[in-house]
Design an enzyme around this catalytic site. Sequence first.
Site, mmCIF file in Angstrom:
data_model
loop_
_atom_site.group_PDB
_atom_site.id
_atom_site.type_symbol
_atom_site.label_atom_id
_atom_site.label_comp_id
_atom_site.label_asym_id
_atom_site.label_seq_id
_atom_site.Cartn_x
_atom_site.Cartn_y
_atom_site.Cartn_z
ATOM 1 N N ARG A 55 0.833 -1.216 0.000
ATOM 2 C CA ARG A 55 0.000 0.000 0.000
ATOM 3 C C ARG A 55 0.861 1.257 0.000
ATOM 4 N NH1 ARG A 55 -2.482 0.928 4.361
ATOM 5 N NH2 ARG A 55 -2.658 -1.237 5.034
ATOM 6 N N TYR A 108 -17.206 12.101 -17.216
ATOM 7 C CA TYR A 108 -17.312 10.645 -17.157
ATOM 8 C C TYR A 108 -18.390 10.310 -16.112
ATOM 9 C CZ TYR A 108 -16.144 5.818 -16.271
ATOM 10 O OH TYR A 108 -16.220 4.463 -16.107
ATOM 11 N N ASP A 180 -9.189 15.979 -16.194
ATOM 12 C CA ASP A 180 -9.201 14.569 -16.590
ATOM 13 C C ASP A 180 -8.745 14.540 -18.053
ATOM 14 O OD1 ASP A 180 -9.871 12.034 -17.571
ATOM 15 O OD2 ASP A 180 -11.625 11.837 -16.264
ATOM 16 N N LYS A 205 -7.416 3.225 -20.160
ATOM 17 C CA LYS A 205 -7.728 3.570 -21.544
ATOM 18 C C LYS A 205 -6.448 3.692 -22.383
ATOM 19 C CE LYS A 205 -11.727 3.699 -19.534
ATOM 20 N NZ LYS A 205 -12.374 4.910 -19.095
HETATM 21 C C1 LIG Z 1 -12.984 5.337 -17.931
HETATM 22 C C2 LIG Z 1 -12.879 6.727 -17.490
HETATM 23 C C3 LIG Z 1 -12.749 7.047 -16.131
HETATM 24 C C4 LIG Z 1 -12.793 5.985 -15.043
HETATM 25 O O1 LIG Z 1 -11.723 5.115 -15.154
HETATM 26 P P1 LIG Z 1 -11.743 3.598 -14.579
HETATM 27 O O2 LIG Z 1 -10.377 3.130 -14.874
HETATM 28 O O3 LIG Z 1 -12.804 2.872 -15.318
HETATM 29 O O4 LIG Z 1 -12.039 3.702 -13.120
HETATM 30 C C5 LIG Z 1 -12.606 8.374 -15.796
HETATM 31 N N1 LIG Z 1 -12.598 9.350 -16.721
HETATM 32 C C6 LIG Z 1 -12.743 9.080 -18.034
HETATM 33 C C7 LIG Z 1 -12.743 10.205 -19.005
HETATM 34 C C8 LIG Z 1 -12.880 7.767 -18.463
HETATM 35 O O5 LIG Z 1 -13.036 7.512 -19.761
#
Ligand SMILES: *Cc1c(COP(=O)(O)O)cnc(C)c1O
Length: 394
Positions: A55, A108, A180, A205
């Site tokens: 952790r 998101y 983000d 992603k």
């Molecule tokens: C998928 C996504 C998230 C969340 O990510 P996870 O890995 O699924 O928790 C946050 N912001 C955006 C723009 C995303 O496409």
Amino acid sequence: MKNVETALIHQGNHYNTTKAVATPIFQTSTYLADTDLSAYIEAATATKHPEFYHRHGNPTNSQVAELIAKLENTEDALVLATGMAAISTAILAIVKAGDHIIAQHAHYSGSTLFLKEFLRDYGVEITHVNQTDNNAFEAAIQPNTKLIYVETPSNPNLDITDLTFVGSLGKKHGITTMADNTFASPINQRPSEYGIDIVVHSATKYLGGHSDLTAGVVCGSKEYIERVWRRSLVLGASLSPFDSWLLLRGLKTLALRVRQINENALALAQWLEQSTFIKKISYTGLPTHPQYALARKQMQGFTGMLCIEINGENEAEEFLRAQTILSKLKLFINAASLGGVESLIVHPASMWGSHHSSSQKETSGITRGMLRISVGIEHIDDLIADFQQAFAQL
Ligand SMILES: *Cc1c(COP(=O)(O)O)cnc(C)c1O
């Protein structure tokens, strides 16, 4: 080390203290400690110690974090188990009860839920604004505003937030700004270069890029990342050694993948734009995008994300035709998520049916004939041919 392509291969390699050229997986929860107890105390209290207890840190997590901080041009970074772990922990390291956040209408879905429901229950106030309207951000500022949270391009409509404006607005009022950057990836856009303080990603992603892991990352100043790390110690969403290793491996080809994806998506968008089956297409790389000039100013590439609306006599027909296309496509996989090497497609109105009320869907611009596409690295001719055969069946 100046260039991104080189950093992707070499940055952070000093965390690999073995002779293995490929970074090993440190699949361990704990590490042999020094029997000298003052050294033990030092390790137990050190920030992000890579070899104390999982952790606290892990050598691969440190290596990946150093690399992503380099990509995002920030002092430091922390990797966590998912994008949502990164976003929630990052925000919780800034606000407390009584504080106010300015966020966008379109985020998101998980982030929207976190802001609208979770944080409200903990006494944090939120104002949602139209991200394409700079004045709306300024007008929403209150004496207790602690954070401006943006996402650009946003999901699923690919609206753009003016990062230079938001960055300087934050500086002017002493408000922390966070972006983000998942949809763009650091190859196409680096918010820190426009004055944004903190960058978060779903590394699930583009950064991971192979649809085989979940991960998240928070990038910012050393002092801020230490605060996030302290929160993460108690919230506990550490990135597992194996997922961290997969992320590091995926990152090596980030520049190659994103360049090919940008190229494919632009070609597909240009082809779709000419199609008589399309009512509307949103792609940041097309001159018909209402914020094309801003996109060109702050993005070096236009990503693999595009959104189309299918033509029809009425909404019901548009919905049926979108459904038909979804079922007839052979290469585009109907699956949530994005940013992988394979092309994916989703029907946003169905995907977020349970999260969003109909009025929320309206403010975030989701229609029933809409399809969101994440373009992969397949051959462009095959991707276009797939749409051609699907349209032929309408
Ligand atoms: C998928 C996504 C998230 C969340 O990510 P996870 O890995 O699924 O928790 C946050 N912001 C955006 C723009 C995303 O496409």
